[in-house]
Design a protein around this motif. Structure first.
Motif, PDB file in Angstrom:
ATOM      1  N   GLY A  85       0.811  -1.288   0.041  1.00 28.25           N
ATOM      2  CA  GLY A  85      -0.012   0.001  -0.031  1.00 28.25           C
ATOM      3  C   GLY A  85       0.854   1.257  -0.065  1.00 28.25           C
ATOM      4  N   LEU A  86       1.982   1.374   0.692  1.00 33.59           N
ATOM      5  CA  LEU A  86       2.995   2.331   0.793  1.00 33.59           C
ATOM      6  C   LEU A  86       3.766   2.579  -0.713  1.00 33.59           C
ATOM      7  N   PHE A  87       3.974   1.669  -1.251  1.00 33.10           N
ATOM      8  CA  PHE A  87       4.598   1.589  -2.577  1.00 33.10           C
ATOM      9  C   PHE A  87       3.571   2.408  -3.603  1.00 33.10           C
ATOM     10  N   HIS A  88       2.295   1.799  -3.605  1.00 34.97           N
ATOM     11  CA  HIS A  88       1.307   2.256  -4.340  1.00 34.97           C
ATOM     12  C   HIS A  88       0.990   3.629  -4.161  1.00 34.97           C
ATOM     13  N   LEU A  89       1.062   4.296  -2.868  1.00 26.48           N
ATOM     14  CA  LEU A  89       1.029   5.663  -2.447  1.00 26.48           C
ATOM     15  C   LEU A  89       1.943   6.458  -3.135  1.00 26.48           C
TER      16      LEU A  89
ATOM     17  N   VAL B  85       0.377   7.145  -6.259  1.00 27.64           N
ATOM     18  CA  VAL B  85      -0.503   8.192  -6.223  1.00 27.64           C
ATOM     19  C   VAL B  85       0.036   9.349  -6.254  1.00 27.64           C
ATOM     20  N   ALA B  86       1.136   9.432  -5.655  1.00 34.79           N
ATOM     21  CA  ALA B  86       1.916  10.814  -5.818  1.00 34.79           C
ATOM     22  C   ALA B  86       2.399  11.155  -7.190  1.00 34.79           C
ATOM     23  N   GLY B  87       2.904  10.138  -7.770  1.00 33.27           N
ATOM     24  CA  GLY B  87       3.573  10.372  -9.184  1.00 33.27           C
ATOM     25  C   GLY B  87       2.258  10.527 -10.114  1.00 33.27           C
TER      26      GLY B  87
ATOM     27  N   LEU C  99      -4.480   4.633  -6.425  1.00 33.07           N
ATOM     28  CA  LEU C  99      -5.359   5.167  -5.207  1.00 33.07           C
ATOM     29  C   LEU C  99      -5.973   3.951  -4.991  1.00 33.07           C
ATOM     30  N   VAL C 100      -6.842   3.048  -5.796  1.00 36.92           N
ATOM     31  CA  VAL C 100      -7.533   2.085  -5.448  1.00 36.92           C
ATOM     32  C   VAL C 100      -6.785   0.963  -5.007  1.00 36.92           C
ATOM     33  N   VAL C 101      -5.727   0.599  -5.338  1.00 41.46           N
ATOM     34  CA  VAL C 101      -4.913  -0.607  -5.130  1.00 41.46           C
ATOM     35  C   VAL C 101      -4.039  -0.033  -3.760  1.00 41.46           C
ATOM     36  N   ALA C 102      -3.619   0.976  -3.470  1.00 47.24           N
ATOM     37  CA  ALA C 102      -3.047   1.599  -2.188  1.00 47.24           C
ATOM     38  C   ALA C 102      -4.261   1.558  -1.164  1.00 47.24           C
TER      39      ALA C 102
END
Length: 155
Positions: free
Chosen positions: A35-39, A42-44, A66-69
């Motif tokens: 989840g942190l990786f996908h955050l 999200v920032a990218g 965002l959904v995956v995170a």
């Protein structure tokens, strides 16, 4: 002085299956890390939306990450708390992540690049590396001991 009578001892948990913390807790940790990786994704995606690039692809990148995170972080916290929703959210997040990675490969092979990929190189090695923790988390979350972990809750 008389010694108190000792009862015969049996090893704790002898003959009983494990509560599942051995699979539930690692699944929770991996889900939270995913989840942190996908955050970061999200920032990218937010950075891509602010740039001069293709707004549609930037929005797609932002929303998919965002959904995956959201699923993985919710699932990881739920697994730490030994709640059934955590296991379901973790499984859903892992499946969404794996489908996302496969979509990157399939679309990249046909010349459509998103998730921040803009050049013509297909990130096969990168995608395989991303799939390893997602598949591991999925296997741990689906394992019967993890099911027992969330059914028994904290006690």
């Amino acid at each position: 002085m008389a010694m108190p009578e000792r009862l015969p001892s049996t090893p704790t948990g002898a003959g009983e299956p494990s509560r599942g913390g051995g699979t539930g807790i690692p699944a929770a940790v991996l889900a939270l890390l995913g989840g942190l990786f996908h955050l970061v994704g999200v920032a990218g995606g937010a950075v891509l939306m602010a740039g001069d690039g293709d707004l549609g692809r930037a929005l797609l990148t932002f929303l998919l990450h965002l959904v995956v995170a959201g699923l993985l972080i919710t699932g990881g916290v739920g697994l730490v708390l030994a709640k059934p929703f955590g296991r379901r959210a973790t499984i859903a997040g892992c499946v969404a992540a794996i489908l996302l990675y496969l979509a990157v490969l399939m679309l990249g092979g046909s010349g459509v690049f998103f998730l921040g990929l803009t050049d013509g190189t297909l990130p096969l090695g990168y995608t395989v590396i991303l799939c390893v923790p997602a598949v591991t988390t999925l296997v741990l979350a689906c394992a019967p001991p993890t099911r027992r972990w969330v059914r028994s809750g904290w006690s």
